[in-house]
Design an enzyme around this catalytic site. Sequence first.
Site, PDB file in Angstrom:
ATOM      1  N   CYS A   1     -17.843  -8.832  17.540  1.00  0.00           N
ATOM      2  CA  CYS A   1     -16.704  -8.150  16.931  1.00  0.00           C
ATOM      3  C   CYS A   1     -15.836  -7.478  17.980  1.00  0.00           C
ATOM      4  CB  CYS A   1     -17.178  -7.134  15.887  1.00  0.00           C
ATOM      5  SG  CYS A   1     -18.204  -5.809  16.568  1.00  0.00           S
TER       6      CYS A   1
ATOM      7  N   GLU B   1     -34.756  -6.864  15.169  1.00  0.00           N
ATOM      8  CA  GLU B   1     -33.778  -5.838  14.794  1.00  0.00           C
ATOM      9  C   GLU B   1     -34.441  -4.467  14.909  1.00  0.00           C
ATOM     10  OE1 GLU B   1     -31.024  -3.403  13.673  1.00  0.00           O
ATOM     11  OE2 GLU B   1     -30.489  -5.533  13.777  1.00  0.00           O
TER      12      GLU B   1
ATOM     13  N   CYS C   1      -7.548   2.245  -2.598  1.00  0.00           N
ATOM     14  CA  CYS C   1      -7.226   1.454  -1.397  1.00  0.00           C
ATOM     15  C   CYS C   1      -7.250  -0.036  -1.728  1.00  0.00           C
ATOM     16  CB  CYS C   1      -8.238   1.765  -0.298  1.00  0.00           C
ATOM     17  SG  CYS C   1      -8.112   0.671   1.150  1.00  0.00           S
TER      18      CYS C   1
ATOM     19  N   ASN D   1     -25.995 -11.048  17.880  1.00  0.00           N
ATOM     20  CA  ASN D   1     -24.912 -10.473  17.073  1.00  0.00           C
ATOM     21  C   ASN D   1     -24.938  -8.962  17.280  1.00  0.00           C
ATOM     22  OD1 ASN D   1     -22.875 -10.114  15.183  1.00  0.00           O
ATOM     23  ND2 ASN D   1     -24.282 -10.116  13.449  1.00  0.00           N
TER      24      ASN D   1
ATOM     25  N   CYS E   1       0.845  -1.192   0.000  1.00  0.00           N
ATOM     26  CA  CYS E   1       0.000   0.000   0.000  1.00  0.00           C
ATOM     27  C   CYS E   1       0.876   1.236   0.000  1.00  0.00           C
ATOM     28  CB  CYS E   1      -0.917   0.011   1.218  1.00  0.00           C
ATOM     29  SG  CYS E   1      -1.987   1.476   1.283  1.00  0.00           S
TER      30      CYS E   1
ATOM     31  N   CYS F   1      -4.443   0.560   8.534  1.00  0.00           N
ATOM     32  CA  CYS F   1      -4.086  -0.864   8.620  1.00  0.00           C
ATOM     33  C   CYS F   1      -2.901  -0.994   9.574  1.00  0.00           C
ATOM     34  CB  CYS F   1      -3.752  -1.417   7.241  1.00  0.00           C
ATOM     35  SG  CYS F   1      -5.167  -1.503   6.136  1.00  0.00           S
TER      36      CYS F   1
ATOM     37  N   GLN G   1     -22.231  -7.555   6.858  1.00  0.00           N
ATOM     38  CA  GLN G   1     -20.822  -7.795   7.151  1.00  0.00           C
ATOM     39  C   GLN G   1     -19.946  -7.302   5.998  1.00  0.00           C
ATOM     40  OE1 GLN G   1     -19.561  -8.753   9.913  1.00  0.00           O
ATOM     41  NE2 GLN G   1     -21.022 -10.010  11.024  1.00  0.00           N
TER      42      GLN G   1
ATOM     43  N   CYS H   1      -2.054   7.250   5.103  1.00  0.00           N
ATOM     44  CA  CYS H   1      -3.100   6.498   5.807  1.00  0.00           C
ATOM     45  C   CYS H   1      -2.424   5.368   6.573  1.00  0.00           C
ATOM     46  CB  CYS H   1      -4.129   5.942   4.826  1.00  0.00           C
ATOM     47  SG  CYS H   1      -5.373   4.871   5.618  1.00  0.00           S
TER      48      CYS H   1
END
Length: 378
Positions: free
Chosen positions: A336, A265, A86, A309, A3, A14, A209, A11
């Site tokens: 997550c 939901e 990206c 979730n 990258c 990551c 996702q 940036c």
Amino acid sequence: MDCAHYDAHRCRSCTLLEVPRADQLAAKTRQVQALLPDPDLEWQPPVVGPGERFRNKAKMVVGGTADAPTLGILDAAGSGIDLRDCPLHSAGLQAALPLLAAFISTAAIAPYDVTARRGELKHLLVTESEAGELMVRFVLRSQEPVTRISKHLPGLLAALPRLRVVSVNLQPEHKAVLEGEREIVLHGSTLAMRVNDLTLHLRPQSFFQTNTEVAASLYRQAAAWVAELLPVGETAPAQVWDLYCGVGGFALHLARPGLAVTGVEVSAEAVASARTSARELGAPAEFVAADATAWALAQDRSPDLVVVNPPRRGIGPVLAGWLEDSGVRHVLYSSCNAESLARDLAAMPSLRPRRAVLLDMFPQTRHYEVLVLAERTD
């Protein structure tokens, strides 16, 4: 992954880019296993997908000017850094972003200047399906550019023939919020997202996702575990709740004759998406637009299994306490954020983690998804 933006310090999102992928995965595994140290917990091999071009969604801050917009992030001074190439984005997203930048110029949509607090276009949100179809959402401060967007929309549809949904989201407040409550749909209605052998419908303002390949593995694993726990027999249908169900990924993968699945939901748009998918699939699943915790507490009986979730904050003490005191035999928790997962599991000690798997949903970062099956021990 190579990258140029990372190498030039434009940036640094990551954060693990310089760490070999195997070492990234080992560190994530150590962290989550330290947070869930139960010696009886059976860990399955981690699920690993591609390390680049895995993102099906681009969330781009718009900077610069209408004549020369940047799509990416802002630097410390509020100036735009263009990241339309990206390497995390799918090839389809990379191909679409320059055309969308040109459209911003054609429609004369002034990017929002955070420092000066003027301008209109705050974010550009682009989602690509496995079939290469696109959803584009323009997050604006006001409706002022909508007429121009509508006027030039035929040209954009010609330039991007796989563009299926175009909408405007209004976010008038000056604060770090990605989008607002009001959506104006200008073209289409839903984006068809093919996952495993199911087609899930995605409407604007619906969560999906980011990594389709790893999400498919997540849903397959959940379905396999549930099939073992709740085999179809001659008795009354087993009851399953999918709380924080989004567009119905878990619920629709679990739904089958002999299993009564209800998804809950808070997003009405996500529920509309899930209902569309269930209707087309002929799946025995119902969906309710409600707050997951409030809905669960209002029911007069508990199900056989609950899927949760939640967002990064977790399910919280109220729902965890209800699950602890309920008659639910099994909880399938997709998280997550392993720290909130560990906190929630500690709040329901009668439900012991039995199986777990780490899924490398977000390579090159410290983030991941983890799926845990908990079983009541009393």
